[in-house]
Design a protein around this motif. Structure first.
Motif, mmCIF file in Angstrom:
data_model
loop_
_atom_site.group_PDB
_atom_site.id
_atom_site.type_symbol
_atom_site.label_atom_id
_atom_site.label_comp_id
_atom_site.label_asym_id
_atom_site.label_seq_id
_atom_site.Cartn_x
_atom_site.Cartn_y
_atom_site.Cartn_z
ATOM 1 N N ALA A 77 -43.619 -1.234 -43.950
ATOM 2 C CA ALA A 77 -42.915 -0.496 -42.896
ATOM 3 C C ALA A 77 -43.192 -1.126 -41.533
ATOM 4 C CB ALA A 77 -43.346 0.968 -42.891
ATOM 5 N N ARG A 78 -44.426 -1.602 -41.333
ATOM 6 C CA ARG A 78 -44.775 -2.235 -40.044
ATOM 7 C C ARG A 78 -44.204 -3.644 -39.955
ATOM 8 N NH1 ARG A 78 -50.893 -0.435 -40.301
ATOM 9 N NH2 ARG A 78 -50.684 1.710 -39.600
ATOM 10 N N ALA A 80 -41.374 -4.696 -40.963
ATOM 11 C CA ALA A 80 -39.929 -4.740 -40.687
ATOM 12 C C ALA A 80 -39.625 -4.730 -39.192
ATOM 13 C CB ALA A 80 -39.248 -3.538 -41.339
ATOM 14 N N LEU A 83 -34.846 -1.871 -40.365
ATOM 15 C CA LEU A 83 -34.583 -1.332 -41.705
ATOM 16 C C LEU A 83 -33.075 -1.184 -41.820
ATOM 17 C CD1 LEU A 83 -35.356 0.006 -44.404
ATOM 18 C CD2 LEU A 83 -35.693 2.139 -43.164
ATOM 19 N N LEU A 108 -40.430 4.432 -46.611
ATOM 20 C CA LEU A 108 -40.397 3.378 -45.586
ATOM 21 C C LEU A 108 -39.648 3.862 -44.344
ATOM 22 C CD1 LEU A 108 -39.641 0.216 -47.768
ATOM 23 C CD2 LEU A 108 -41.755 0.739 -46.548
ATOM 24 N N THR A 112 -41.592 3.633 -40.805
ATOM 25 C CA THR A 112 -41.347 2.519 -39.894
ATOM 26 C C THR A 112 -40.976 3.009 -38.497
ATOM 27 O OG1 THR A 112 -40.238 0.388 -39.638
ATOM 28 C CG2 THR A 112 -38.852 2.226 -40.362
ATOM 29 N N THR A 113 -41.331 2.202 -37.502
ATOM 30 C CA THR A 113 -40.864 2.493 -36.146
ATOM 31 C C THR A 113 -39.732 1.535 -35.783
ATOM 32 O OG1 THR A 113 -42.546 1.007 -35.261
ATOM 33 C CG2 THR A 113 -43.096 3.341 -35.319
ATOM 34 N N ALA A 114 -39.355 0.680 -36.734
ATOM 35 C CA ALA A 114 -38.269 -0.285 -36.484
ATOM 36 C C ALA A 114 -36.931 0.448 -36.434
ATOM 37 C CB ALA A 114 -38.239 -1.326 -37.594
ATOM 38 N N THR A 116 -33.354 1.646 -37.433
ATOM 39 C CA THR A 116 -32.746 1.788 -38.771
ATOM 40 C C THR A 116 -31.222 1.778 -38.644
ATOM 41 O OG1 THR A 116 -34.631 3.059 -39.567
ATOM 42 C CG2 THR A 116 -32.580 3.292 -40.801
#
Ligand code: CTP
Length: 403
Positions: A77-78, A80, A83, A108, A112-114, A116
């Motif tokens: 998750a980190r 990425a 996502l 995920l 994740t903080t990415a 999406t």
């Protein structure tokens, strides 16, 4: 060069048959792709094809201990930068919208903080159902970027809205959302300062500011992704350490200055993103200051000015290319122009923090880059996107200065 890192979540819909082509195109665009399949996606596409095309082992199971040992799901998750979920079926959208985490992909999404991005695909009536509309609305409110679906003939024979976007359209929408991939800092040595500094009053109190470190960390990551060797001198922040970046933690402005000057001789470009405290208490009391020690309801404290870190680096005999940051609440451009000259900077990045949505602790930013040849404004977007654009722009300016 390191490309942008994409976790590609694949839901169990017929459009999953297009994902091998999507993976190929993402890889061709310079991205590093790890496909993650839901259980039903296996009915439409094989892990073997996706592993071969992506060059990465496909992930599918939260309980696969072998895979978890090589890169645990939180690590993934980190890892990425984005996502991307394509196709996103009605069921998958519902699970995402409700924050369920009952398989690897939905876990995920929560971890994740990415950014999406989802590319829905389903039968037209399923797409039009109020439940799906409600879920899409909730996901948008949660900051998910929804691309498509498009109108056309569907696998079920119906014609209408519900087809997943074609892979080439997904790739171009992804690039439009995340910014271009920068590969232009190969081997360049970059120093980033980030976060606030903390100036001690006594053992339990200090002076600091609201800097979260998000923009500085995003710049360190963007420079790393562009191939730079990155060192990050960071004040106290609540952010995970970026992978592949040498981090030097500091607390006070004096410590930050010492760490920076220690490294400055071996640096090509410095981004001074830190919100350095301008003043510190003239002394830090060794014991907690007690109210009973005071003579009345108000107290005062003598402060002394901290050295200017960027100006100290600019004064070195062969300084790196220097990029300062200015958070202003009044006359941002005028103040930044003046600040760039005063601190002898090559460039300065200014934002107007009186707008709280692009202020210190927000996830978005909108900045203007000022340099000797002009200025460029980067419209509002995530701090990661702003970082990518700034890194691209600065690497071009640096290359120009060197020639
Ligand atoms: N900076 C620095 N050392 C300091 C203060 C600031 O290197 N002691 C750097 C910051 O990292 C940033 C830039 O200088 O890149 C501008 O910071 P800012 O606080 O806006 O500048 P100041 O000189 O403190 O001006 P102001 O009077 O607006 O606070």
């Amino acid at each position: 060069m390191q490309g942008k890192r994409i976790v590609l979540g694949i839901g169990g819909g017929i459009a999953a048959y297009k994902t091998p082509s999507l993976v190929r195109q993402l890889v061709a665009a310079g991205m590093d792709v790890i496909p993650v399949l839901t259980e039903s996606a296996h009915h439409f596409v094989t892990a073997t094809v996706l592993t071969t095309l992506s060059g990465n082992r496909v992930r599918a199971d939260l309980w696969d201990l072998d895979a978890e040992n090589s890169m645990g799901h939180i690590e993934l998750a980190r890892w990425a930068d984005t996502l991307l979920i394509a196709p996103a079926t009605a069921n998958l959208l519902a699970r995402l919208a409700h924050g369920q985490s009952d398989d690897l992909l939905t876990t995920l999404y929560l971890a994740t903080t990415a950014p999406t991005i989802v590319a829905p695909a389903m039968n037209v009536e399923m797409w039009n159902h109020t439940a799906t509309k409600r879920n899409i609305g909730a996901l948008k409110t949660d900051g998910v970027h929804v691309i498509g679906p498009e109108h056309g003939e569907q696998a079920c024979g119906e014609i209408g809205l519900g087809r997943m976007l074609e892979p080439e359209d997904i790739v171009s929408q992804l690039l439009a959302t995340t910014g271009p991939i920068s590969a232009s800092m190969e081997g360049i040595r970059v120093l980033v300062t980030a976060g606030p500094t903390r100036e001690s009053i006594d053992p339990v109190r200090y002076i600091t500011n609201a800097s979260s470190g998000k923009q500085g960390y995003a710049i360190a990551e963007a420079a790393r992704d562009a191939g730079a060797v990155v060192r990050l001198v960071s004040g106290p922040v609540a952010l995970p350490s970026p992978r592949g970046v040498q981090q030097i933690p500091v607390t006070t402005a004096a410590e930050m200055k010492a760490a920076v000057l220690d490294l400055a001789g071996d640096i090509d470009i410095m981004f001074g993103v830190a919100a350095v405290a301008d003043y510190r208490p003239i002394r830090s009391e060794p014991h907690k200051i007690k109210k009973t020690q005071q003579n009345g309801p108000s107290i005062s404290m003598d402060l002394v000015e901290n050295d200017d870190i960027l100006a100290s680096v600019a004064a070195l005999p062969d300084p790196p290319y220097l990029v300062g940051f200015a958070a202003e609440t009044q006359n941002p451009i005028k103040n930044a122009v003046h600040k760039r000259e005063r601190k002898c900077l090559d460039a300065i990045v200014v934002n107007d923090v009186s707008d709280r949505s692009i202020g210190f602790d927000s996830d978005e930013n909108e900045v203007t880059l000022l340099h000797a040849d002009g200025e460029t404004t980067f419209d509002r977007s995530t701090k990661a996107q702003i970082a990518n654009k700034l890194v691209s722009a600065i690497s071009a300016l640096y290359a120009k200065k060197r020639t």
